[in-house]
Structure formats: structure tokens, C-alpha cells
Design a protein around this motif. Structure first.
Motif, mmCIF file in Angstrom:
data_model
loop_
_atom_site.group_PDB
_atom_site.id
_atom_site.type_symbol
_atom_site.label_atom_id
_atom_site.label_comp_id
_atom_site.label_asym_id
_atom_site.label_seq_id
_atom_site.Cartn_x
_atom_site.Cartn_y
_atom_site.Cartn_z
ATOM 1 N N ALA A 10 85.702 115.276 -14.290
ATOM 2 C CA ALA A 10 85.994 114.549 -15.525
ATOM 3 C C ALA A 10 87.261 113.734 -15.325
ATOM 4 C CB ALA A 10 86.188 115.537 -16.670
ATOM 5 N N VAL A 28 86.720 111.592 -24.267
ATOM 6 C CA VAL A 28 86.191 112.938 -24.450
ATOM 7 C C VAL A 28 84.712 112.940 -24.097
ATOM 8 C CG1 VAL A 28 85.769 114.756 -26.138
ATOM 9 C CG2 VAL A 28 87.877 113.426 -26.235
ATOM 10 N N LEU A 29 84.342 113.893 -23.278
ATOM 11 C CA LEU A 29 82.948 114.005 -22.871
ATOM 12 C C LEU A 29 82.135 114.634 -23.996
ATOM 13 C CD1 LEU A 29 83.548 115.384 -19.281
ATOM 14 C CD2 LEU A 29 83.134 113.022 -19.950
ATOM 15 N N ASP A 34 79.662 117.091 -25.911
ATOM 16 C CA ASP A 34 79.450 118.533 -25.781
ATOM 17 C C ASP A 34 78.103 118.789 -25.123
ATOM 18 O OD1 ASP A 34 81.846 119.224 -26.926
ATOM 19 O OD2 ASP A 34 81.018 119.252 -28.956
ATOM 20 N N TYR A 58 88.090 122.204 -18.339
ATOM 21 C CA TYR A 58 88.624 121.167 -17.460
ATOM 22 C C TYR A 58 89.638 121.761 -16.490
ATOM 23 C CZ TYR A 58 90.850 116.926 -15.865
ATOM 24 O OH TYR A 58 91.355 115.938 -15.081
ATOM 25 N N ALA A 79 89.991 122.436 -22.457
ATOM 26 C CA ALA A 79 88.622 121.942 -22.412
ATOM 27 C C ALA A 79 88.647 120.417 -22.340
ATOM 28 C CB ALA A 79 87.858 122.392 -23.649
ATOM 29 N N LYS A 80 87.857 119.867 -21.505
ATOM 30 C CA LYS A 80 87.565 118.435 -21.414
ATOM 31 C C LYS A 80 88.662 117.563 -20.826
ATOM 32 C CE LYS A 80 84.304 118.870 -25.147
ATOM 33 N NZ LYS A 80 83.944 118.523 -26.477
ATOM 34 N N SER A 81 89.943 117.838 -21.052
ATOM 35 C CA SER A 81 90.998 117.008 -20.463
ATOM 36 C C SER A 81 92.328 117.748 -20.490
ATOM 37 C CB SER A 81 91.140 115.681 -21.217
ATOM 38 O OG SER A 81 91.706 115.911 -22.492
#
Length: 180
Positions: free
Chosen positions: A34, A40-41, A43, A56, A75-77
Motif C-alpha cells: 500500500a 485510503v484503500l 475495505d 499496514y 490499518a491502511k497507512s
């Protein structure tokens, strides 16, 4: 260090091969990386609940001796906002904050602190520096990073980070007090 020896001994005992008997590790799964602080990816839908969701990164806060003081999952970043939320949760009182905070993204976090208006609060107690590995890539491009996040400033502004030494030719020089 002696302060953390008891915790380390307990960790070694809990993570010995005997303590992990019967544990099966998940195989390495290739995933698309990522972007660090990208969009933001979306879900992902869970297919099952036999393993934890993907994070992440795990952000760790360590003492100089290497002992983990606190950790959290991002999460995510790994955004500056999340980093500061984590730091504020670990150090809610100014008195508990360290004099130096070494973060690979210190210049980005520093800009976030200034833009969010929290600079007066944090600048009274803590200097944010970039680890020496990342500083090599940051300093050429970023004057703020070069000026404020330098892990080895030679202007005398951080005497705990730089110590006088003698080089291989017998000449006085400065060197890092510890390896970031």
C-alpha cells in the motif's frame, strides 16, 4: 539495561521454542504494497475469520536500550495524524515525554504538528529527529528536515546526539552519540 531486564527475561521465557510448541505460522503471502500515506484503500470483505485482518504496519515506540515501550497497529497507512494520536496516547502529560523522538517520517510529523497547532505543546518537550538511514534521503530535498530533524546537528543544538571524537587521522571531529 537493568530497567527492562525483568521484562526481557519474561519475554524470552514466553517465546522459547517450548512455549511455542504446536504453533503453526502462516506462510508468507505476497501482497501488493500500500502507498505509505496514499489514498485510503477500500475495505476488503472477509472470507473467513480464521486469521486476523491485514494491517499496514505495527508502530513501535522503543527506549534507547531497545525495549518496546508501546506499540499499536496502523490499518491502511502510517499517516502523521495516526502517529501523533499514538504519541499523544502514550505521552498525555508533557512531563512524561522524551527529549528526543526518532521517527523515519519525523519531518512529515513535524510539519503536521505545526499545521495542526500542536507545536507549542510538543516543542517545549521533544525534538523530532529522523533516523540516520532515512535522513540521507530527506535532507537534500527538505530544508525543514535538514534544519530541525537532523540526527547529528553540528551547530551545538543537540549535545546529546553528537559527541566529540578523534578521526582516524587524529583530527577532532563529531560523531553520533548512538546509532539511530
Amino acid at each position: 539495561c537493568q530497567q527492562h531486564k525483568r521484562e526481557w527475561d519474561k519475554h524470552i521465557q514466553n517465546c522459547s521454542p517450548g512455549a511455542l510448541a504446536g504453533v503453526q505460522w502462516l506462510p508468507n503471502i505476497q501482497r501488493d504494497p500500500a502507498p505509505h500515506d496514499g489514498p485510503v484503500l477500500s475495505d476488503k470483505q472477509n472470507k473467513h475469520y480464521f486469521s486476523p485482518n491485514q494491517f499496514y504496519c505495527v508502530e513501535t515506540l522503543c527506549a534507547l536500550c531497545g525495549t518496546v515501550i508501546a506499540w499499536t497497529k496502523f490499518a491502511k497507512s502510517e499517516s502523521p495524524t495516526k502517529i501523533m494520536k499514538f504519541l499523544n496516547s502514550v505521552y498525555p502529560a508533557k512531563e512524561s515525554r522524551p527529549a528526543y523522538m526518532c521517527i523515519d517520517k519525523a519531518c512529515t510529523v513535524l510539519k503536521h504538528i505545526v499545521n495542526s497547532g500542536a507545536y507549542e505543546d510538543w516543542f517545549q518537550t521533544t525534538r523530532f529527529i529522523v533516523d540516520s538511514y532515512h535522513y540521507i534521503n530527506h535532507k537534500a530535498k527538505d530544508n525543514i528536515c535538514h534544519t530541525w530533524c537532523n540526527p547529528t546537528p553540528s551547530d551545538g543544538s543537540a549535545p546529546n546526539l553528537v559527541i566529540p571524537a578523534i578521526d582516524k587521522n587524529g583530527q577532532p571531529c563529531f560523531q553520533r552519540a548512538f546509532n539511530t
